[in-house]
Design an enzyme around this catalytic site. Structure first.
Site, mmCIF file in Angstrom:
data_model
loop_
_atom_site.group_PDB
_atom_site.id
_atom_site.type_symbol
_atom_site.label_atom_id
_atom_site.label_comp_id
_atom_site.label_asym_id
_atom_site.label_seq_id
_atom_site.Cartn_x
_atom_site.Cartn_y
_atom_site.Cartn_z
ATOM 1 N N LYS A 1 15.205 0.884 4.770
ATOM 2 C CA LYS A 1 14.626 1.199 3.539
ATOM 3 C C LYS A 1 14.566 2.703 3.293
ATOM 4 C CE LYS A 1 11.892 1.385 -0.153
ATOM 5 N NZ LYS A 1 12.413 1.361 -1.488
ATOM 6 N N THR B 1 6.258 0.737 2.214
ATOM 7 C CA THR B 1 7.269 1.925 2.822
ATOM 8 C C THR B 1 6.560 2.533 3.747
ATOM 9 O OG1 THR B 1 8.774 1.465 0.815
ATOM 10 C CG2 THR B 1 9.378 3.487 2.564
ATOM 11 N N LYS C 1 7.001 11.361 0.352
ATOM 12 C CA LYS C 1 6.669 10.409 1.681
ATOM 13 C C LYS C 1 8.050 9.996 2.256
ATOM 14 C CE LYS C 1 6.025 6.407 1.138
ATOM 15 N NZ LYS C 1 5.838 5.060 1.059
ATOM 16 N N LEU D 1 0.902 -1.193 0.113
ATOM 17 C CA LEU D 1 0.095 0.136 -0.013
ATOM 18 C C LEU D 1 0.977 1.260 -0.143
ATOM 19 C CD1 LEU D 1 -2.554 -1.220 2.806
ATOM 20 C CD2 LEU D 1 -2.796 -1.510 0.129
ATOM 21 N N PRO D 2 0.319 2.581 -0.545
ATOM 22 C CA PRO D 2 1.036 3.789 -0.187
ATOM 23 C C PRO D 2 1.949 4.130 0.916
ATOM 24 C CG PRO D 2 -1.039 4.030 -1.311
ATOM 25 C CD PRO D 2 -1.108 2.705 -0.507
HETATM 26 P P1 NAD Z 1 0.777 2.928 -5.872
HETATM 27 O O1 NAD Z 1 0.092 4.117 -5.716
HETATM 28 O O2 NAD Z 1 1.021 2.452 -7.660
HETATM 29 O O3 NAD Z 1 -0.244 1.547 -5.502
HETATM 30 C C1 NAD Z 1 -0.740 1.323 -4.138
HETATM 31 C C2 NAD Z 1 -2.136 0.713 -4.344
HETATM 32 O O4 NAD Z 1 -2.704 0.418 -3.248
HETATM 33 C C3 NAD Z 1 -3.079 1.421 -5.417
HETATM 34 O O5 NAD Z 1 -3.467 0.586 -6.381
HETATM 35 C C4 NAD Z 1 -4.302 1.630 -4.334
HETATM 36 O O6 NAD Z 1 -5.461 1.801 -5.066
HETATM 37 C C5 NAD Z 1 -4.087 0.569 -3.474
HETATM 38 N N1 NAD Z 1 -4.731 0.775 -2.065
HETATM 39 C C6 NAD Z 1 -4.486 1.868 -1.109
HETATM 40 N N2 NAD Z 1 -5.399 1.924 -0.093
HETATM 41 C C7 NAD Z 1 -5.713 0.571 -0.042
HETATM 42 C C8 NAD Z 1 -6.697 -0.591 0.639
HETATM 43 N N3 NAD Z 1 -6.950 -0.031 2.008
HETATM 44 N N4 NAD Z 1 -7.111 -1.503 0.220
HETATM 45 C C9 NAD Z 1 -6.732 -2.103 -0.780
HETATM 46 N N5 NAD Z 1 -5.685 -1.352 -1.756
HETATM 47 C C10 NAD Z 1 -5.526 -0.151 -1.318
HETATM 48 O O7 NAD Z 1 2.148 2.526 -5.126
HETATM 49 P P2 NAD Z 1 3.441 1.775 -5.778
HETATM 50 O O8 NAD Z 1 4.066 2.519 -6.419
HETATM 51 O O9 NAD Z 1 2.849 0.414 -6.120
HETATM 52 O O10 NAD Z 1 4.118 1.707 -4.277
HETATM 53 C C11 NAD Z 1 3.580 0.819 -2.934
HETATM 54 C C12 NAD Z 1 4.456 1.079 -1.988
HETATM 55 O O11 NAD Z 1 5.744 0.674 -2.393
HETATM 56 C C13 NAD Z 1 4.567 2.501 -1.421
HETATM 57 O O12 NAD Z 1 4.984 2.494 0.197
HETATM 58 C C14 NAD Z 1 5.981 2.804 -1.979
HETATM 59 O O13 NAD Z 1 6.599 3.789 -1.233
HETATM 60 C C15 NAD Z 1 6.781 1.605 -2.284
HETATM 61 N N6 NAD Z 1 7.747 1.419 -3.123
HETATM 62 C C16 NAD Z 1 7.363 1.830 -4.340
HETATM 63 C C17 NAD Z 1 8.501 1.814 -5.470
HETATM 64 C C18 NAD Z 1 8.278 2.076 -6.916
HETATM 65 O O14 NAD Z 1 9.008 2.190 -7.456
HETATM 66 N N7 NAD Z 1 6.854 2.412 -7.222
HETATM 67 C C19 NAD Z 1 9.538 1.023 -5.114
HETATM 68 C C20 NAD Z 1 9.937 0.676 -3.817
HETATM 69 C C21 NAD Z 1 8.890 0.698 -2.964
#
Ligand code: NAD
Length: 296
Positions: free
Chosen positions: A171, A96, A246, A65-66
């Protein structure tokens, strides 16, 4: 093979879940965005209409999740999943989030007899798709060992950073450095281009010189220099500016908490904050290079 509930199918969660499916696992998936669920059901997963429905009969729950508030909202409180999961369920929380938030949820899980590790990842969407992520784990060794066969289907490197929350601390340190190096790489490329260099030629030189880093090797911020990176796709997908903001905020909180000085991390946080305020919060974080563009 264990029945897995996967919650959060965004830029990272979707390809991670697809790798588990490819490895033959039985997956039930949920996201607040129905279109994200549809991508996975067409790849063979079973879709759920709510988080509670998703975890019914699951032996393992994975969430991606975000931010902290989404994770606390999903697991804690009377409506939260910890109140619904049977004792012994293994929860692999990959988002994260703030270390204290990870510790709070893990402590509540422990009280309910649920095994939980924080397992944030590094490696970007490319690593998620290729199954080469780095997992940075906090929690009990026995719980990590139970999660390891699944983590190995999604990643290549698995580190045990320490107790609950330690994965998040490691992280956050990594991402503070990533934010700094992406801004620094953008600054250097913009300087070269403003002084007549071809960005591809300069990138090739830096990639084999002492300024080389992850951005110059795998994630160049300049459009057209590298294929298949967000910079060459209008900064779509990837790792959002607001997610980087964030993480830099989490680094600033950790610095305050421990009395550490992080001047470059603070500077990077302000750069990403300005960039987000300029309307770019939803773009990939490598779009920070736009801040350096010369307006003619
Ligand atoms: P994103 O915004 O693309 O995806 C998050 C998903 O979670 C969305 O589809 C949203 O609809 C869903 N969501 C939110 N609340 C929810 C709930 N209560 N129930 C069900 N679904 C829910 O984000 P992302 O890029 O996939 O990143 C996710 C996590 O990974 C973050 O914490 C980010 O910091 C971390 N991260 C991202 C990357 C990257 O390159 N994108 C790399 C490493 C870590």
């Amino acid at each position: 093979m264990s029945r897995i509930a996967f919650i959060g199918l965004g830029n990272m969660g979707s390809p991670m879940a697809q790798n588990l499916l490819k490895a033959g696992h039985d997956l039930v998936v949920f996201d607040l965005v129905p279109a994200a669920v549809n991508v996975l059901t067409s790849a063979g997963a079973q879709g759920a209409a709510s988080a509670r429905e998703c975890v019914r009969d699951a032996e393992v729950v994975i969430s991606m999740l975000p931010a902290s508030r989404h994770v606390e909202g999903l697991y804690l409180g009377e409506e939260g999943l910890l109140a619904a999961l049977p004792a012994g369920t293994l929860v692999i929380e990959c988002s994260t989030i703030a270390p204290e938030s990870a510790r709070k949820v893990a402590a509540a899980a422990r009280e309910a007899g649920i095994r939980m590790i924080d397992a944030p990842v590094s490696g970007g969407t490319g690593g998620a798709a290729a199954g080469t992520l780095t997992f940075i784990v906090g929690g009990d060794t026995a719980d990590l060992d139970a999660a390891r066969p699944l983590l190995e289907k999604m990643g290549r490197n698995i580190f045990h950073a320490g107790e609950s929350g330690a994965g998040q601390v490691a992280k956050i340190c990594n991402n503070m450095l990533l934010g700094i190096l992406m801004a620094g790489t953008s600054e250097a490329l913009a300087l070269g281009v403003a002084n007549g260099l071809d960005p591809k030629v300069l990138s090739d030189i830096i990639a084999k010189s002492s300024g080389r880093n992850w951005a110059t090797e795998l994630y160049n911020p300049w459009p057209g220099v590298m294929p298949d990176v967000p910079a060459s796709k209008g900064y779509a997908g990837g790792f959002g500016v607001d997610l980087m903001l964030k993480d830099l905020g989490l680094a600033a909180e950790a610095a305050l908490h421990s009395g550490s000085s992080t001047p470059l991390g603070e500077l990077a946080r302000n750069l990403y904050s300005l960039h987000s305020a300029g309307g770019h919060g939803g773009l990939d974080f490598s779009s920070i290079v736009k801040l350096y563009e010369k307006k003619r």
